[in-house]
Design a protein around this motif. Structure first.
Motif, PDB file in Angstrom:
ATOM      1  N   LEU A 105      67.793  77.800  66.736  1.00 32.26           N
ATOM      2  CA  LEU A 105      67.510  77.565  65.317  1.00 32.26           C
ATOM      3  C   LEU A 105      66.455  78.530  64.791  1.00 32.26           C
ATOM      4  N   GLY A 106      65.456  78.821  65.604  1.00 39.26           N
ATOM      5  CA  GLY A 106      64.429  79.766  65.187  1.00 39.26           C
ATOM      6  C   GLY A 106      64.996  81.142  64.934  1.00 39.26           C
ATOM      7  N   LEU A 107      65.878  81.585  65.819  1.00 41.03           N
ATOM      8  CA  LEU A 107      66.486  82.897  65.671  1.00 41.03           C
ATOM      9  C   LEU A 107      67.518  82.927  64.551  1.00 41.03           C
ATOM     10  N   ALA A 108      68.076  81.779  64.224  1.00 37.44           N
ATOM     11  CA  ALA A 108      69.078  81.692  63.152  1.00 37.44           C
ATOM     12  C   ALA A 108      68.407  81.537  61.791  1.00 37.44           C
ATOM     13  N   PHE A 127      57.624  84.110  69.650  1.00 38.91           N
ATOM     14  CA  PHE A 127      58.238  85.390  69.307  1.00 38.91           C
ATOM     15  C   PHE A 127      59.532  85.174  68.518  1.00 38.91           C
ATOM     16  N   LEU A 128      60.382  84.260  69.001  1.00 41.41           N
ATOM     17  CA  LEU A 128      61.652  84.031  68.316  1.00 41.41           C
ATOM     18  C   LEU A 128      61.451  83.358  66.957  1.00 41.41           C
ATOM     19  N   PHE A 129      60.440  82.506  66.820  1.00 38.08           N
ATOM     20  CA  PHE A 129      60.136  81.922  65.515  1.00 38.08           C
ATOM     21  C   PHE A 129      59.686  83.016  64.544  1.00 38.08           C
ATOM     22  N   GLN A 130      58.858  83.939  65.010  1.00 40.71           N
ATOM     23  CA  GLN A 130      58.402  85.027  64.148  1.00 40.71           C
ATOM     24  C   GLN A 130      59.562  85.933  63.761  1.00 40.71           C
ATOM     25  N   LEU A 131      60.423  86.242  64.721  1.00 36.15           N
ATOM     26  CA  LEU A 131      61.599  87.067  64.436  1.00 36.15           C
ATOM     27  C   LEU A 131      62.528  86.345  63.454  1.00 36.15           C
TER      28      LEU A 131
END
Length: 96
Positions: free
Chosen positions: A49-52, A76-80
């Motif tokens: 979900l973070g990456l989406a 990292f993935l939340f920031q991305l």
């Protein structure tokens, strides 16, 4: 309904859903310490979900619930995902 509306709706829903999921998992983690919880939200759901483009909701969830802050991969993935959400929003507004 304009073509841009689904993008705004998607961004809103995925970020709100991830924020709520962070709250649920934070509560379950607290209960698990007290030996009263039997389940937790799998990490892959947060990461997906973070990456989406749900990174903004995830980052807000980490700040509000003080949960998952120590996981470098998650942050990292939340920031991305947050960057992707901003890009999608800017594209939909015609700024890019």
């Amino acid at each position: 309904m304009s073509v841009k509306t689904p993008i705004y709706l998607y961004l809103c829903l995925v970020n709100v859903y991830l924020f709520i999921l962070m709250g649920i998992d934070a509560r379950q983690a607290q209960k698990q310490k007290e030996k009263k919880a039997s389940w937790r939200v799998p990490s892959w759901q947060f990461l997906t979900l973070g990456l989406a483009a749900g990174g903004l909701g995830g980052l807000l969830g980490t700040a509000v619930f003080d949960h998952k802050k120590d996981s470098k991969r998650t942050m990292f993935l939340f920031q991305l995902g947050g960057i992707l959400a901003v890009i999608f929003f800017a594209r939909a507004k015609g700024w890019l």
